[in-house]
Structures are given as structure tokens and as C-alpha cells.
Design a protein around this motif. Structure first.
Motif, PDB file in Angstrom:
ATOM      1  N   LEU A   1      -5.955  -2.503   6.224  1.00  0.00           N
ATOM      2  CA  LEU A   1      -5.178  -2.784   5.016  1.00  0.00           C
ATOM      3  C   LEU A   1      -4.507  -4.160   5.040  1.00  0.00           C
ATOM      4  N   GLU A  18       0.848  -1.195   0.000  1.00  0.00           N
ATOM      5  CA  GLU A  18       0.000   0.000   0.000  1.00  0.00           C
ATOM      6  C   GLU A  18       0.883   1.244   0.000  1.00  0.00           C
ATOM      7  N   TYR A  19       0.382   2.332  -0.572  1.00  0.00           N
ATOM      8  CA  TYR A  19       1.136   3.579  -0.630  1.00  0.00           C
ATOM      9  C   TYR A  19       0.323   4.707   0.014  1.00  0.00           C
ATOM     10  N   ARG A  20       1.034   5.656   0.605  1.00  0.00           N
ATOM     11  CA  ARG A  20       0.400   6.847   1.164  1.00  0.00           C
ATOM     12  C   ARG A  20       1.298   8.050   0.890  1.00  0.00           C
ATOM     13  N   ASN A  55      -4.888   2.642   9.954  1.00  0.00           N
ATOM     14  CA  ASN A  55      -5.003   1.958   8.668  1.00  0.00           C
ATOM     15  C   ASN A  55      -4.382   0.562   8.591  1.00  0.00           C
TER      16      ASN A  55
END
Length: 313
Positions: A284, A266-268, A280
Motif C-alpha cells: 500500500l 487507506e482504510y480497513r 499490507n
């Protein structure tokens, strides 16, 4: 025979899995350097191979030191004229849970398994490279190094480290035409004999009988000879294009293990701070967390240790 004219070293080959590997290499035509810490055991292994029509010599030494590694390579070259194959099998166990494991327990296992594999591989590769030999390095791992196991901090660290070294060596040795692979055996040994789950399988093997299909097929658990064919194959010219791999063998099963890969990504924007993770991580990744340890299928009723005990009574 596919290994005619080849010379192999098999560490820890006085008995058990190591002896099975050495006998199969000899059956395929290789001359073998037997290694054990017990002179009587090593001598008997040599006599066994010679009785089968093979050629063998013994080196009595505990692996781990550079001196022992040099002694093994020198024995191969002096006695048989060359070296083509190294199988690093030697190992010991000092099983204890973390708080009970001493520095000595940890160091002994790491020295034999991990350092012994390192020093022997370094010495063998030096010989291969100097003499232009497309040699074979086969390092023995374990399911414990892949998955973890209660009470085996030292052993798990060593076996996981061996697989890591093999991947690195595959890169470093490629130009020299030398291959490096890890084998994960799942077979009846002195250790598995003490585990009630495997008792019926080990007892059948000791009687010279075929193991129940549940063990051989569903679990991929078998005899030392079930692993030996893979050792000989990886040592052969037919396996010249196979390197950096971790391959499991046991019973009726053959497995190619993956390299560790990300299970989820996952990316943020701006990265992941503490509060971002609090909010999160669970949504996730909560359902993607990876299991640890070996997960065995339930034993059929007729193969349970309690059933065997009831029959004796």
C-alpha cells in the motif's frame, strides 16, 4: 516608501541575513531596533543604517528570556514611539550527530531559536493587541526544519517548531488583525561558506560578482538581499491578508511551502493490527514513502570544488 512610520525589531541583526533584513526595512521607511550579543557589531549595524539615511537603535542582549523580549519592545516604543513589525532571526549553531550532541548543545540552540522566537512574539503580540495595532510577525525558519539535515537535531527541532508556532499564531492572532508567517531563506551565510558544494557561489558573492545561474536559478540559492524583499513585503500593509504561511526565498526562486498533508490514505474495517500491517503496508505505501534531507542537483563540472582547485594549481 511602503513602511514609512512603521517600527520594526529584527533579532540577530548585527550582521549577515539579519542585517540585510534590517537594512531593507529601513530602506522602505521603517525605524529599526537592531539586536545582537556583540555591542560593537550592533553599533556598526546602526551606523550602517543611519549612513543609508535610515533610523536605528541597538539593543545588546541574547534573545531567549522574557526579559530580553521586554527590553526589545520597550526600546522600540521608547525610541520610536510604537512597534509594528517583529522579525525573529537570531540563532546559533551547535552541530553534532546525535550521539555526540550534549544537553548543552541542544538546550542552547533551542533557547535562542525556539524560545527566543516564542518570547519575542508573545511580547510583541501583547503590545499589538493592547494598542490595536495590526502588527506583523515574521519568523525565520530553515530548509533543515522542513526536510531535516545530518548533524542538526537541535536546529531541525527548533526550526520545525517555529513553523508550527506560526501556524498556531495565525489562528490566535487573526481576530486582532495581526499576521504571522515563516520565511525559509536559502542564501550565502557563514555556514554555507563551509560547504564545498556552495563554494563557487559564496566566493562569487564575496567578490561582489553575480553568482552562477545554476545556483541562483536551479537551486534557488542566492544572497541575503534576495530574501530581504520578501521580509519587507510581509511587513507591509499589502500583505495584510497573508498569514500562517511558510514562504521560501533564495536566488531567483520564490516558494510557497505546503502544510504537512497525508501522502496516501487507506482504510480497513476494524482497524490495522500488527499482522495486517505486515501483510499490507509494503504494497500500500512502499512506493509512497517520503524522502528526508535536501536533495541537491549534481554540480556542473565547472562549478565543482575540484575544478577550482585544479585551476589554482
Amino acid at each position: 516608501m511602503s513602511l514609512t512610520g512603521k517600527v520594526a525589531i529584527v533579532t540577530g541583526s548585527g550582521r549577515g541575513l539579519g542585517l540585510a533584513y534590517a537594512r531593507e526595512l529601513a530602506r522602505q521607511g521603517a525605524a529599526v531596533v537592531i539586536n545582537d550579543v556583540d555591542a560593537e557589531v550592533a553599533g556598526e549595524a546602526v551606523r550602517t543604517i543611519e549612513a543609508d539615511g535610515g533610523r536605528a537603535v541597538a539593543v545588546v542582549a541574547p534573545v531567549g528570556s522574557t526579559e530580553a523580549a521586554k527590553q526589545l519592545v520597550e526600546a522600540a516604543v521608547t525610541e520610536f514611539g510604537r512597534l509594528d513589525i517583529l522579525v525573529t532571526n537570531a540563532g546559533i549553531l551547535r552541530d553534532k550527530s546525535l550521539l555526540k550532541m550534549t544537553d548543552e548543545d541542544f538546550d542552547l540552540v533551542i533557547n535562542v531559536h525556539l524560545r527566543g522566537t516564542f518570547t519575542c512574539a508573545r511580547e510583541a503580540f501583547g503590545y499589538f493587541k493592547e494598542n490595536g495595532i495590526g502588527g506583523r510577525i515574521i519568523a525565520i525558519g530553515s530548509p533543515t526544519g522542513q526536510r531535516g539535515n545530518f548533524g542538526q537535531t537541535n536546529y531541525a527541532a527548533a526550526k520545525a517548531g517555529i513553523v508550527g508556532m506560526v501556524r498556531t499564531w495565525a489562528l490566535e492572532m487573526k481576530k486582532a488583525g495581526v499576521t504571522a508567517n515563516a520565511v525559509i531563506p536559502v542564501a550565502a551565510t557563514a555556514m554555507t561558506k563551509t560547504i564545498p558544494y556552495f563554494r563557487k557561489a559564496v566566493e562569487a558573492d564575496e567578490r561582489g560578482e553575480a553568482m552562477p545561474r545554476f545556483f541562483r536559478h536551479e537551486l534557488g540559492f542566492g544572497t541575503a538581499d534576495d530574501v530581504s524583499g520578501l521580509i519587507a513585503f510581509l511587513a507591509s500593509d499589502e500583505a495584510a491578508g497573508i498569514t500562517g504561511q511558510t514562504i521560501g526565498a533564495g536566488g531567483d526562486r520564490l516558494q510557497l511551502w505546503t502544510h504537512p498533508e497525508a501522502a496516501a490514505t487507506e482504510y480497513r474495517e476494524g482497524g490495522w493490527g500488527y499482522q495486517d500491517l505486515v501483510e499490507n503496508f509494503g504494497p500500500l505505501f512502499g512506493d509512497k514513502l517520503q524522502s528526508v534531507g535536501e536533495e541537491f542537483l549534481p554540480l556542473p563540472e565547472e562549478l565543482q570544488p575540484e575544478a577550482a582547485a585544479a585551476q589554482v594549481r
